[in-house]
Design a protein around this motif. Structure first.
Motif, PDB file in Angstrom:
ATOM      1  N   ALA A  24       0.817  -1.216   0.000  1.00  0.00           N
ATOM      2  CA  ALA A  24       0.000   0.000   0.000  1.00  0.00           C
ATOM      3  C   ALA A  24       0.852   1.269   0.000  1.00  0.00           C
ATOM      4  N   LEU A  25       2.128   1.152  -0.382  1.00  0.00           N
ATOM      5  CA  LEU A  25       2.959   2.345  -0.541  1.00  0.00           C
ATOM      6  C   LEU A  25       2.314   3.315  -1.523  1.00  0.00           C
ATOM      7  N   GLY A  26       1.786   2.782  -2.629  1.00  0.00           N
ATOM      8  CA  GLY A  26       1.137   3.641  -3.617  1.00  0.00           C
ATOM      9  C   GLY A  26      -0.050   4.381  -3.059  1.00  0.00           C
ATOM     10  N   VAL A  27      -0.858   3.709  -2.237  1.00  0.00           N
ATOM     11  CA  VAL A  27      -2.017   4.359  -1.612  1.00  0.00           C
ATOM     12  C   VAL A  27      -1.551   5.507  -0.731  1.00  0.00           C
ATOM     13  N   MET A  28      -0.508   5.291   0.052  1.00  0.00           N
ATOM     14  CA  MET A  28      -0.018   6.324   0.962  1.00  0.00           C
ATOM     15  C   MET A  28       0.534   7.515   0.190  1.00  0.00           C
ATOM     16  N   LEU A  29       1.289   7.236  -0.869  1.00  0.00           N
ATOM     17  CA  LEU A  29       1.858   8.345  -1.635  1.00  0.00           C
ATOM     18  C   LEU A  29       0.788   9.132  -2.375  1.00  0.00           C
ATOM     19  N   VAL A  30      -0.163   8.444  -2.996  1.00  0.00           N
ATOM     20  CA  VAL A  30      -1.245   9.144  -3.692  1.00  0.00           C
ATOM     21  C   VAL A  30      -2.048   9.984  -2.708  1.00  0.00           C
ATOM     22  N   ALA A  31      -2.347   9.424  -1.544  1.00  0.00           N
ATOM     23  CA  ALA A  31      -3.135  10.148  -0.549  1.00  0.00           C
ATOM     24  C   ALA A  31      -2.441  11.434  -0.114  1.00  0.00           C
ATOM     25  N   GLY A  32      -1.140  11.359   0.155  1.00  0.00           N
ATOM     26  CA  GLY A  32      -0.411  12.541   0.600  1.00  0.00           C
ATOM     27  C   GLY A  32      -0.188  13.547  -0.509  1.00  0.00           C
ATOM     28  N   LEU A  33       0.214  13.071  -1.684  1.00  0.00           N
ATOM     29  CA  LEU A  33       0.514  13.984  -2.788  1.00  0.00           C
ATOM     30  C   LEU A  33      -0.737  14.680  -3.314  1.00  0.00           C
ATOM     31  N   ALA A  34      -1.881  13.983  -3.267  1.00  0.00           N
ATOM     32  CA  ALA A  34      -3.113  14.588  -3.774  1.00  0.00           C
ATOM     33  C   ALA A  34      -3.526  15.808  -2.959  1.00  0.00           C
ATOM     34  N   LEU A  35      -3.039  15.901  -1.719  1.00  0.00           N
ATOM     35  CA  LEU A  35      -3.364  17.066  -0.890  1.00  0.00           C
ATOM     36  C   LEU A  35      -2.535  18.292  -1.263  1.00  0.00           C
ATOM     37  N   VAL A  36      -1.359  18.082  -1.835  1.00  0.00           N
ATOM     38  CA  VAL A  36      -0.447  19.216  -2.048  1.00  0.00           C
ATOM     39  C   VAL A  36      -0.152  19.498  -3.513  1.00  0.00           C
ATOM     40  N   LEU A  37      -0.549  18.580  -4.410  1.00  0.00           N
ATOM     41  CA  LEU A  37      -0.334  18.806  -5.828  1.00  0.00           C
ATOM     42  C   LEU A  37      -1.644  19.196  -6.498  1.00  0.00           C
ATOM     43  N   ASP A  38      -1.638  20.292  -7.200  1.00  0.00           N
ATOM     44  CA  ASP A  38      -2.824  20.728  -7.940  1.00  0.00           C
ATOM     45  C   ASP A  38      -2.790  20.054  -9.310  1.00  0.00           C
ATOM     46  N   ALA A  39      -3.173  18.769  -9.337  1.00  0.00           N
ATOM     47  CA  ALA A  39      -3.048  17.977 -10.554  1.00  0.00           C
ATOM     48  C   ALA A  39      -4.097  16.874 -10.555  1.00  0.00           C
ATOM     49  N   THR A  40      -4.329  16.288 -11.722  1.00  0.00           N
ATOM     50  CA  THR A  40      -5.243  15.168 -11.834  1.00  0.00           C
ATOM     51  C   THR A  40      -4.648  13.952 -11.147  1.00  0.00           C
ATOM     52  N   LEU A  41      -5.511  12.955 -10.857  1.00  0.00           N
ATOM     53  CA  LEU A  41      -5.012  11.733 -10.238  1.00  0.00           C
ATOM     54  C   LEU A  41      -4.059  10.993 -11.171  1.00  0.00           C
ATOM     55  N   ALA A  42      -4.254  11.139 -12.477  1.00  0.00           N
ATOM     56  CA  ALA A  42      -3.330  10.506 -13.415  1.00  0.00           C
ATOM     57  C   ALA A  42      -1.923  11.061 -13.239  1.00  0.00           C
ATOM     58  N   ARG A  43      -1.814  12.377 -13.084  1.00  0.00           N
ATOM     59  CA  ARG A  43      -0.500  12.997 -12.901  1.00  0.00           C
ATOM     60  C   ARG A  43       0.069  12.679 -11.517  1.00  0.00           C
ATOM     61  N   VAL A  44      -0.800  12.708 -10.499  1.00  0.00           N
ATOM     62  CA  VAL A  44      -0.353  12.344  -9.154  1.00  0.00           C
ATOM     63  C   VAL A  44       0.150  10.903  -9.146  1.00  0.00           C
ATOM     64  N   SER A  45      -0.562  10.012  -9.846  1.00  0.00           N
ATOM     65  CA  SER A  45      -0.156   8.613  -9.892  1.00  0.00           C
ATOM     66  C   SER A  45       1.173   8.453 -10.619  1.00  0.00           C
ATOM     67  N   ALA A  46       1.421   9.257 -11.642  1.00  0.00           N
ATOM     68  CA  ALA A  46       2.707   9.185 -12.344  1.00  0.00           C
ATOM     69  C   ALA A  46       3.846   9.574 -11.406  1.00  0.00           C
ATOM     70  N   VAL A  47       3.636  10.609 -10.592  1.00  0.00           N
ATOM     71  CA  VAL A  47       4.637  10.998  -9.592  1.00  0.00           C
ATOM     72  C   VAL A  47       4.820   9.872  -8.591  1.00  0.00           C
ATOM     73  N   LYS A  48       3.694   9.286  -8.164  1.00  0.00           N
ATOM     74  CA  LYS A  48       3.746   8.147  -7.239  1.00  0.00           C
ATOM     75  C   LYS A  48       4.580   7.010  -7.814  1.00  0.00           C
TER      76      LYS A  48
END
Length: 253
Positions: free
Chosen positions: A156-180
């Protein structure tokens, strides 16, 4: 390792690579599979962390067009190296029972952050309204927490990273997931080096699982780019919740 064990690990690796690229949490497939082949928990966890690295690399390749451009992304990479080193040291130095009891609550907490992203954004401020310094500090904090966890366990590393990054990145989930995916690959490489040097890695199991995660990771990343955002978020939240309660059940039984 007999033929049935190898077949189980190949299937688990394919599924885990796909799930890691879409939602994160694929290690909850490979970790029990490694246990089922007779490995003790710590050796299974360490071997699992090494095995999933190729899948993370394949996920980066599959989602590279969604990676944001600019220095802000690359500035997160040093934090993504230091974090898993701390997590690896913590894993090798602490009792296995403590590991079993803490992890479920970390997973459920991360899933809750993503599920209630809207209210939390109103509480901490939308990324567009955060100052540059505050946004940078918050992003590094989120990455540090997620990557320490990644070095400690990884499922669940991906879940944790997406959850945290989605709060601070003004981007779509697709872009957040790419960063993840990129950060997960950095975590995977770091844990591979640390555990290869100091951990009880079962290299025969790694040789079977790793190639399978490579194919699964690329296919999952391509699939993830086609999912509508609301479907994607629902899948991640549902999978993270299932992982958290599964781990809690395992810890208490």
């Amino acid at each position: 390792m007999d033929l049935s064990d190898a077949a189980l690990l190949i299937a688990a690796g394919l599924a885990a690579g796909t799930v890691n690229a879409v939602a994160g949490g694929g290690s909850l497939i490979t970790f029990p599979a490694l246990i089922a082949t007779g490995l003790p928990p710590v050796a299974a966890n360490v071997s699992n962390s090494v095995s999933v690295f190729p899948g993370y690399v394949a996920s980066v390749a599959g989602s590279r067009v969604d990676l944001p451009r600019g220095r802000e992304l690359w500035s997160l990479l040093p934090t993504a190296v230091v974090g898993p080193i701390a997590g690896c040291v913590l894993l090798l130095a602490t009792p296995a029972r403590a590991f079993e009891l803490v992890v479920p609550f970390l997973v459920l907490g991360a899933t809750s952050v993503l599920a209630f992203q809207g209210p939390l954004r109103r509480l901490v401020g939308h990324p567009q309204r955060l100052g540059a310094r505050r946004r940078t500090v918050t992003a590094h904090t989120m990455v540090a927490v997620g990557t320490v966890y990644g070095g400690y366990f990884g499922a669940a590393l991906g879940v944790m990273l997406v959850a945290g990054l989605a709060l601070v990145l003004d981007a779509t989930l697709a872009r957040v997931s790419a960063v993840k995916n990129l950060l997960s690959a950095v975590v995977g490489l770091t844990t591979l080096v640390v555990f290869a040097l100091f951990g009880p890695v079962n290299w025969a199991a790694v040789a079977v699982v790793a190639p399978a995660t490579l194919f699964g990771g690329y296919a999952g990343a391509r699939l993830a780019r086609r999912l509508p955002q609301v479907v994607w978020k629902t899948v991640i939240v549902a999978f993270g919740t299932a992982i958290g309660f599964y781990l809690l059940w395992r810890a208490l039984t």
